[in-house]
Design a protein around this motif. Structure first.
Motif, PDB file in Angstrom:
ATOM      1  N   ASP A 150      -1.993   0.983   4.649  1.00  0.00           N
ATOM      2  CA  ASP A 150      -1.445   1.652   5.828  1.00  0.00           C
ATOM      3  C   ASP A 150      -0.129   2.306   5.410  1.00  0.00           C
ATOM      4  O   ASP A 150       0.832   1.617   5.070  1.00  0.00           O
ATOM      5  CB  ASP A 150      -1.210   0.642   6.954  1.00  0.00           C
ATOM      6  N   LYS A 151      -0.083   3.622   5.450  1.00  0.00           N
ATOM      7  CA  LYS A 151       1.076   4.365   4.936  1.00  0.00           C
ATOM      8  C   LYS A 151       2.356   4.086   5.726  1.00  0.00           C
ATOM      9  O   LYS A 151       3.460   4.367   5.267  1.00  0.00           O
ATOM     10  CB  LYS A 151       0.790   5.870   4.960  1.00  0.00           C
ATOM     11  N   SER A 153      -4.491  -1.363  -5.852  1.00  0.00           N
ATOM     12  CA  SER A 153      -5.335  -0.480  -6.653  1.00  0.00           C
ATOM     13  C   SER A 153      -5.470   0.853  -5.917  1.00  0.00           C
ATOM     14  O   SER A 153      -6.215   0.965  -4.940  1.00  0.00           O
ATOM     15  CB  SER A 153      -6.714  -1.100  -6.884  1.00  0.00           C
ATOM     16  N   GLY A 154      -4.718   1.851  -6.371  1.00  0.00           N
ATOM     17  CA  GLY A 154      -4.747   3.147  -5.690  1.00  0.00           C
ATOM     18  C   GLY A 154      -4.273   3.016  -4.262  1.00  0.00           C
ATOM     19  O   GLY A 154      -3.179   2.501  -3.997  1.00  0.00           O
ATOM     20  N   ASP A 155      -5.102   3.459  -3.324  1.00  0.00           N
ATOM     21  CA  ASP A 155      -4.764   3.386  -1.899  1.00  0.00           C
ATOM     22  C   ASP A 155      -5.291   2.123  -1.244  1.00  0.00           C
ATOM     23  O   ASP A 155      -5.329   2.035  -0.012  1.00  0.00           O
ATOM     24  CB  ASP A 155      -5.329   4.614  -1.164  1.00  0.00           C
ATOM     25  N   PHE A 156      -5.708   1.162  -2.059  1.00  0.00           N
ATOM     26  CA  PHE A 156      -6.261  -0.076  -1.524  1.00  0.00           C
ATOM     27  C   PHE A 156      -5.454  -1.289  -1.975  1.00  0.00           C
ATOM     28  O   PHE A 156      -4.879  -1.297  -3.064  1.00  0.00           O
ATOM     29  CB  PHE A 156      -7.712  -0.261  -1.976  1.00  0.00           C
ATOM     30  N   PHE A 157      -5.460  -2.299  -1.127  1.00  0.00           N
ATOM     31  CA  PHE A 157      -4.989  -3.621  -1.517  1.00  0.00           C
ATOM     32  C   PHE A 157      -6.214  -4.503  -1.710  1.00  0.00           C
ATOM     33  O   PHE A 157      -7.200  -4.377  -0.983  1.00  0.00           O
ATOM     34  CB  PHE A 157      -4.076  -4.225  -0.441  1.00  0.00           C
ATOM     35  N   PHE A 190      -1.259  -8.299  12.789  1.00  0.00           N
ATOM     36  CA  PHE A 190      -0.044  -7.925  12.070  1.00  0.00           C
ATOM     37  C   PHE A 190       0.296  -6.454  12.314  1.00  0.00           C
ATOM     38  O   PHE A 190       1.448  -6.103  12.620  1.00  0.00           O
ATOM     39  CB  PHE A 190      -0.268  -8.201  10.583  1.00  0.00           C
ATOM     40  N   LEU A 191      -0.704  -5.569  12.207  1.00  0.00           N
ATOM     41  CA  LEU A 191      -0.480  -4.144  12.430  1.00  0.00           C
ATOM     42  C   LEU A 191      -0.082  -3.861  13.870  1.00  0.00           C
ATOM     43  O   LEU A 191       0.643  -2.885  14.133  1.00  0.00           O
ATOM     44  CB  LEU A 191      -1.735  -3.341  12.077  1.00  0.00           C
TER      45      LEU A 191
END
Length: 237
Positions: free
Chosen positions: A60-61, A114-118, A169-170
């Motif tokens: 999440d940016k 990893s890149g745009d992923f956790f 959390f979000l």
């Protein structure tokens, strides 16, 4: 959440990290890992009978790196909530990334990017009874109850519990989540030693703060620990 089950692999975290096209919330489970690892590259004994799995979710940016530092504790809470549906025991979170029953470790958690992923890697001792070099601290559900458990069911339970806690959390419910984590704090009131910037800090754990840091009291001074190796000296409980 899609589940892929592999017979034998070096590491489910590595599998997902190297996968070119990742799907949000996909899960990879191995019946056996040959190169499982924990934090700081420690070896995790991953013989048959345990729940060895990883899942990934898109970054999440809008969340800062500091906020993502809370994820291992959230994962620990998810592991406990999943385990509680399988077997009611007194599970505790050992900051920052382990789950204990009594004085023994039943689960470990590893968070990687990893890149745009956790990627969240989780190992849970379920039906396995051989803990290798960790025989003095490891425990499994089977060793406690002498029962055999459905590992796939537990994997799906824990992953779904994490997804639910992550979306809480979000939505801004960290304080409520933290209260639940604090109730499960294995280190509370224990005297510990932790290495911080080449200095060994020895003191009593008084809690976990809003930034997910471990709070240690030493000579009436409070130290807030972001990360480190914890060694329990003794307990005041």
């Amino acid at each position: 959440m899609d589940l892929t089950i592999l017979e034998k692999i070096d590491s489910t975290n590595k599998y997902l990290k190297e996968k070119k096209y990742k799907k949000n919330w996909e899960i990879v489970m191995a019946k056996e890992q040959t190169a499982g690892k924990g934090r700081r590259g420690k070896v995790w004994n991953s013989n048959k009978g345990g729940a060895w799995f990883s899942f990934c979710f898109a970054e999440d940016k809008y969340l800062s790196k500091t906020e993502y530092g809370k994820i291992p504790l959230i994962a620990g809470l998810a592991v406990i909530k999943g385990l509680e549906e399988i077997e009611k025991l007194n599970y505790k979170i050992k900051w920052p990334n382990d789950v204990y029953v009594g004085k023994r470790k039943i689960s470990g958690i590893l968070l990687e990017k990893s890149g745009d992923f956790f990627i969240v890697g989780i190992g849970i001792n379920v039906n396995n009874v051989d803990f290798g070099e960790f025989k003095d601290i490891g425990i499994s559900l089977n060793k406690i109850t002498d029962k055999i458990y459905n590992i796939e069911k537990l994997v799906m339970l824990v992953a779904s519990k994490f997804k639910k806690e992550y979306y809480r959390f979000l939505r801004g419910e960290w304080e409520e989540i933290l209260l639940e984590i604090k109730e499960k704090n294995y280190l509370k009131n224990r005297v510990v030693e932790v290495m911080v910037n080449s200095e060994v800090i020895k003191g009593e754990v008084i809690g976990i703060n809003n930034s997910a840091e471990l709070c240690i009291k030493k000579n009436n001074e409070i130290y807030e620990i972001k990360s480190g190796e914890i060694r329990i000296v003794y307990t005041n409980n």
